[in-house]
Enzyme design. Structure first.
Site, mmCIF file in Angstrom:
data_model
loop_
_atom_site.group_PDB
_atom_site.id
_atom_site.type_symbol
_atom_site.label_atom_id
_atom_site.label_comp_id
_atom_site.label_asym_id
_atom_site.label_seq_id
_atom_site.Cartn_x
_atom_site.Cartn_y
_atom_site.Cartn_z
ATOM 1 N N LYS A 73 -29.189 -24.411 -29.159
ATOM 2 C CA LYS A 73 -31.112 -24.615 -29.362
ATOM 3 C C LYS A 73 -31.205 -26.100 -29.645
ATOM 4 O O LYS A 73 -32.078 -26.035 -29.779
ATOM 5 C CB LYS A 73 -30.765 -23.566 -31.143
ATOM 6 C CG LYS A 73 -30.533 -22.374 -31.327
ATOM 7 C CD LYS A 73 -30.961 -21.900 -32.719
ATOM 8 C CE LYS A 73 -30.849 -20.167 -33.089
ATOM 9 N NZ LYS A 73 -31.562 -19.764 -33.878
ATOM 10 N N GLY A 260 -31.561 -9.894 -43.824
ATOM 11 C CA GLY A 260 -32.193 -11.192 -42.830
ATOM 12 C C GLY A 260 -32.982 -9.947 -41.395
ATOM 13 O O GLY A 260 -32.591 -10.204 -40.560
HETATM 14 P P1 NAD Z 1 -25.221 -23.710 -39.343
HETATM 15 O O1 NAD Z 1 -23.943 -23.421 -39.710
HETATM 16 O O2 NAD Z 1 -26.229 -23.731 -38.450
HETATM 17 O O3 NAD Z 1 -25.666 -23.375 -41.486
HETATM 18 C C1 NAD Z 1 -24.774 -23.386 -42.388
HETATM 19 C C2 NAD Z 1 -25.821 -23.648 -43.948
HETATM 20 O O4 NAD Z 1 -25.040 -23.064 -44.248
HETATM 21 C C3 NAD Z 1 -25.451 -25.316 -43.952
HETATM 22 O O5 NAD Z 1 -26.270 -26.202 -44.142
HETATM 23 C C4 NAD Z 1 -24.271 -24.822 -44.127
HETATM 24 O O6 NAD Z 1 -23.559 -25.923 -44.899
HETATM 25 C C5 NAD Z 1 -24.409 -24.097 -45.330
HETATM 26 N N1 NAD Z 1 -22.605 -23.364 -45.684
HETATM 27 C C6 NAD Z 1 -21.526 -22.959 -45.010
HETATM 28 N N2 NAD Z 1 -20.617 -22.714 -45.807
HETATM 29 C C7 NAD Z 1 -21.583 -22.407 -47.386
HETATM 30 C C8 NAD Z 1 -20.468 -22.413 -48.149
HETATM 31 N N3 NAD Z 1 -19.330 -22.037 -48.207
HETATM 32 N N4 NAD Z 1 -21.401 -22.546 -49.163
HETATM 33 C C9 NAD Z 1 -22.506 -23.188 -49.286
HETATM 34 N N5 NAD Z 1 -23.422 -23.807 -48.280
HETATM 35 C C10 NAD Z 1 -22.398 -23.776 -47.304
HETATM 36 O O7 NAD Z 1 -25.666 -21.795 -39.414
HETATM 37 P P2 NAD Z 1 -27.217 -21.194 -38.825
HETATM 38 O O8 NAD Z 1 -26.701 -20.810 -37.871
HETATM 39 O O9 NAD Z 1 -27.983 -21.469 -39.811
HETATM 40 O O10 NAD Z 1 -27.037 -19.745 -40.111
HETATM 41 C C11 NAD Z 1 -26.821 -19.212 -41.045
HETATM 42 C C12 NAD Z 1 -26.355 -17.393 -41.271
HETATM 43 O O11 NAD Z 1 -28.195 -17.711 -40.897
HETATM 44 C C13 NAD Z 1 -25.797 -17.452 -40.405
HETATM 45 O O12 NAD Z 1 -24.699 -16.036 -40.878
HETATM 46 C C14 NAD Z 1 -26.602 -16.340 -39.494
HETATM 47 O O13 NAD Z 1 -26.174 -15.549 -38.689
HETATM 48 C C15 NAD Z 1 -28.128 -16.308 -39.961
HETATM 49 N N6 NAD Z 1 -29.347 -16.097 -38.985
HETATM 50 C C16 NAD Z 1 -29.917 -15.049 -39.313
HETATM 51 C C17 NAD Z 1 -30.202 -14.757 -38.330
HETATM 52 C C18 NAD Z 1 -32.066 -14.197 -39.005
HETATM 53 O O14 NAD Z 1 -32.778 -13.254 -37.737
HETATM 54 N N7 NAD Z 1 -31.001 -13.100 -39.490
HETATM 55 C C19 NAD Z 1 -31.708 -15.962 -37.387
HETATM 56 C C20 NAD Z 1 -30.514 -17.210 -37.553
HETATM 57 C C21 NAD Z 1 -29.302 -17.152 -38.681
#
Ligand code: NAD
Length: 290
Positions: A73, A260
């Site tokens: 991305k 989501g």
């Molecule tokens: P990422 O790895 O880029 O970011 C994760 C975030 O969560 C970071 O800010 C990290 O610090 C925090 N984090 C991680 N583990 C943690 C914990 N144990 N406690 C507290 N904070 C924690 O991931 P991303 O790409 O942003 O994805 C995050 C979630 O969003 C995933 O579950 C993904 O499937 C979901 N997502 C959903 C959609 C949708 O359309 N619904 C789209 C994109 C991502």
């Protein structure tokens, strides 16, 4: 499929890894078939190493557009010709358009607008609201920036002190410099501040992925006092459909709990519009897939 795909069919791609689990190919292909549009959507296992060649492939083959997911991305940005204003601000792209197959590639981000539309469709207005959110990774950044652009009054981001913290600091800076929203960042280990912030918010958004495998037994909120009858709780996770957080919030009387799936659907619908110029038949897709 032989009835649909012939020598005229235009291709839309999805480049990411891992990607075989994605709902996007089914979602877009079903929508093309429903509207009788001569497109096909295919997923390609592409990581950062293959990315430059893959983008050249999009140009060379006249692929009309592509979705982009992790880990590409941000990495795709140097290979594109133009970014939408939101993609520029977020610093990430999940949709690329190649108008008329001419090779001028424009990057867009539809995760944030998808999330905002998902809230709107549930009757949740973000304008002038105080919002607390956890997570400032890929999804969190897109949501935070779009929420600020859409008129959230105050956005209070809480993040653990990991590799995403710096990005969260930059996101807060961008919001404060470019929008009317007041954004703050606090370490999530300050649980007093976290609970206080939610008590002053009308919406809590969890964009961390906690609640999804392998953290499906975890939730960032476990204190019933945090949940109020006027609090909307939105979790970006859609597998499972009801995370531990959403179950907890529902059982303790939150105003609304939202998963989501809507974000997933509407980010796809907006990408579909970019690719084809047509509106995705979202009710049909919702019925079929969700
Ligand atoms: P990422 O790895 O880029 O970011 C994760 C975030 O969560 C970071 O800010 C990290 O610090 C925090 N984090 C991680 N583990 C943690 C914990 N144990 N406690 C507290 N904070 C924690 O991931 P991303 O790409 O942003 O994805 C995050 C979630 O969003 C995933 O579950 C993904 O499937 C979901 N997502 C959903 C959609 C949708 O359309 N619904 C789209 C994109 C991502």
């Amino acid at each position: 499929m032989t009835e649909r795909i012939d020598g005229h069919t235009l291709l839309i791609s999805l480049i990411a890894t891992p990607i075989r689990h994605s709902l996007s190919p089914t979602m877009h292909n079903e929508a093309f078939a429903k509207l009788g549009l001569d497109y096909a959507y295919m997923a390609f296992e592409v990581g950062n190493e293959e990315l430059k060649d893959a983008v050249q492939g999009i140009r060379a083959l006249g692929i009309r557009g592509s979705n982009v997911s992790m880990p590409n991305k941000q990495a795709i940005i140097p290979y594109l010709d133009e970014l939408s204003p939101a993609a520029k601000l977020v610093g990430a792209v999940n949709t690329v358009t190649n108008k008329d197959g001419k090779g001028h590639l424009v990057g867009h981000v539809t995760d944030g607008t998808g999330a905002m539309r998902a809230l709107k469709e549930e009757g949740v207005e973000v304008k002038e609201q105080v919002v607390t959110m956890t997570g400032a990774g890929g999804a969190g950044t897109a949501i935070a920036i779009q929420a600020a652009l859409d008129g959230v009054k105050e956005l209070r981001i809480f993040n653990i002190n990991d590799q995403h913290y710096k990005n969260a600091e930059e996101t807060v800076k961008k919001i404060n410099e470019n929008t009317n929203c007041i954004a703050t960042l606090t370490d999530l280990s300050d649980q007093v501040a976290f609970k206080q912030s939610i008590s002053e918010s009308s919406i809590y958004i969890d964009a961390t992925g906690v609640g999804m495998k392998p953290l499906q037994e975890e939730s960032l909120i476990n204190d019933p006092e945090v949940i109020r009858p006027d609090l909307v709780v939105f979790d970006v996770v859609y597998i499972p459909k009801e995370t531990k957080l959403l179950k907890f919030a529902r059982e303790h009387g939150a105003k609304k709990t939202i998963n989501g799936l809507g974000m997933m659907l509407y980010q796809g619908a907006e990408a579909f519009k970019h690719f084809t110029g047509e509106d995705m038949p979202v009710d049909y897709i919702k019925e079929l897939l969700f």
